[in-house]
Design a protein around this motif. Structure first.
Motif, PDB file in Angstrom:
ATOM      1  N   SER B  75      -8.554  12.945  24.458  1.00 56.01           N
ATOM      2  CA  SER B  75      -7.823  13.444  23.292  1.00 56.01           C
ATOM      3  C   SER B  75      -8.607  14.537  22.589  1.00 56.01           C
ATOM      4  O   SER B  75      -9.833  14.444  22.445  1.00 56.01           O
ATOM      5  N   LEU B  76      -7.899  15.532  22.149  1.00 56.10           N
ATOM      6  CA  LEU B  76      -8.482  16.619  21.354  1.00 56.10           C
ATOM      7  C   LEU B  76      -7.965  16.468  19.936  1.00 56.10           C
ATOM      8  O   LEU B  76      -6.752  16.301  19.731  1.00 56.10           O
ATOM      9  N   ILE B  77      -8.872  16.535  18.976  1.00 55.03           N
ATOM     10  CA  ILE B  77      -8.505  16.319  17.571  1.00 55.03           C
ATOM     11  C   ILE B  77      -8.885  17.547  16.754  1.00 55.03           C
ATOM     12  O   ILE B  77     -10.027  18.027  16.840  1.00 55.03           O
ATOM     13  N   LEU B  78      -7.918  18.028  16.012  1.00 53.73           N
ATOM     14  CA  LEU B  78      -8.187  19.078  15.033  1.00 53.73           C
ATOM     15  C   LEU B  78      -8.226  18.382  13.688  1.00 53.73           C
ATOM     16  O   LEU B  78      -7.196  17.913  13.190  1.00 53.73           O
ATOM     17  N   GLU B  79      -9.398  18.255  13.127  1.00 50.70           N
ATOM     18  CA  GLU B  79      -9.564  17.446  11.912  1.00 50.70           C
ATOM     19  C   GLU B  79      -8.765  17.996  10.741  1.00 50.70           C
ATOM     20  O   GLU B  79      -8.168  17.255   9.973  1.00 50.70           O
ATOM     21  N   SER B  80      -8.745  19.303  10.605  1.00 52.09           N
ATOM     22  CA  SER B  80      -8.007  19.963   9.524  1.00 52.09           C
ATOM     23  C   SER B  80      -7.534  21.305  10.079  1.00 52.09           C
ATOM     24  O   SER B  80      -8.289  22.279  10.078  1.00 52.09           O
TER      25      SER B  80
END
Lengths: 112, 111
Positions: B75-80
């Motif tokens: 999974s790739l997460i863009l925090e903001s």
């Protein structure tokens, strides 16, 4: 990290003609690969050539590798409209957790 | 045949939102990768993973994080999310053969 650089960036040819693309890189490699990307889609692996190989064929594709010049070429013979795509070269270092360094891509348009 | 799937083909998010991009492969590959692709810049490696719970930064990890709790899922997460993260995101996997198998891509727009 090393990086492939394709040349030329855009190529427009008639159906039935051959298309040639070149790729150069900067450091020693384990292998070099070519990928195709149709518009808006993921990449598809075409062919891999190892550093101890000089030429490889796969169907209408021919890849050459010159490690002394740090360059490779991809030839597509008897091109078809379906070959219209972007083509990327990618290099793998000897030690890199299977990382690849991709070039910026080469857009090929085959005119029917 | 190897199959790599990504959770969405198109995604529109607002600035500041937390964004999750999912990638699943069905060939028991050890290595998985996240790239972003931008016109004129080619593919740039964000993060990769060579085993469950293992991750390494690629060339442009800033603003992103990843998670690999199971071998088949990365999974790739863009925090903001920010507008400069508008891009095409590509996931790939490989065993020890170097040949990478790509998913269809997720075109993310951040407004």
């Amino acid at each position: 990290s090393q990086q492939g650089e394709e040349d030329p960036q855009a190529l427009s040819i008639q159906e039935g003609e051959n298309a040639t693309m070149n790729c150069s890189y900067k450091t020693s490699i384990n292998n070099l690969q070519w990928y195709r990307q149709n518009s808006g889609r993921g990449l598809v692996h075409l062919i891999l050539i190892r550093s101890n190989e000089r030429e490889k064929h796969s169907g209408r594709l021919r890849v050459t590798l010159d490690t002394s010049k740090k360059s490779s070429s991809l030839l597509i013979t008897a091109s078809r409209a379906a070959d219209t795509a972007s083509y990327f070269c990618a290099t793998a270092a000897y030690y890199g957790n299977n990382r690849l360094a991709f070039g910026k891509g080469n857009q090929v348009v085959v005119i029917p | 045949d190897v199959k790599v799937t990504q959770s969405s083909r198109y995604l529109v998010k607002r600035t500041g939102e937390k964004v999750f991009l999912e990638c699943v492969q069905d060939m028991d590959h050890e290595n998985m990768f996240w790239y972003r692709q931008d016109p004129g810049l080619g593919l740039r490696l964000i993060y990769f993973s060579y085993d469950v719970k293992m991750k390494e930064k690629g060339d442009i990890p800033e603003g992103y994080s990843v998670s690999r709790e199971k071998k088949e899922r990365f999974s790739l997460i863009l925090e903001s999310a920010s507008t400069n993260q508008t891009s095409m995101y590509l996931c790939a996997s490989t065993s020890d053969t170097y040949e990478q198998y790509f998913g269809p891509g997720t075109r993310l727009t951040v407004t």
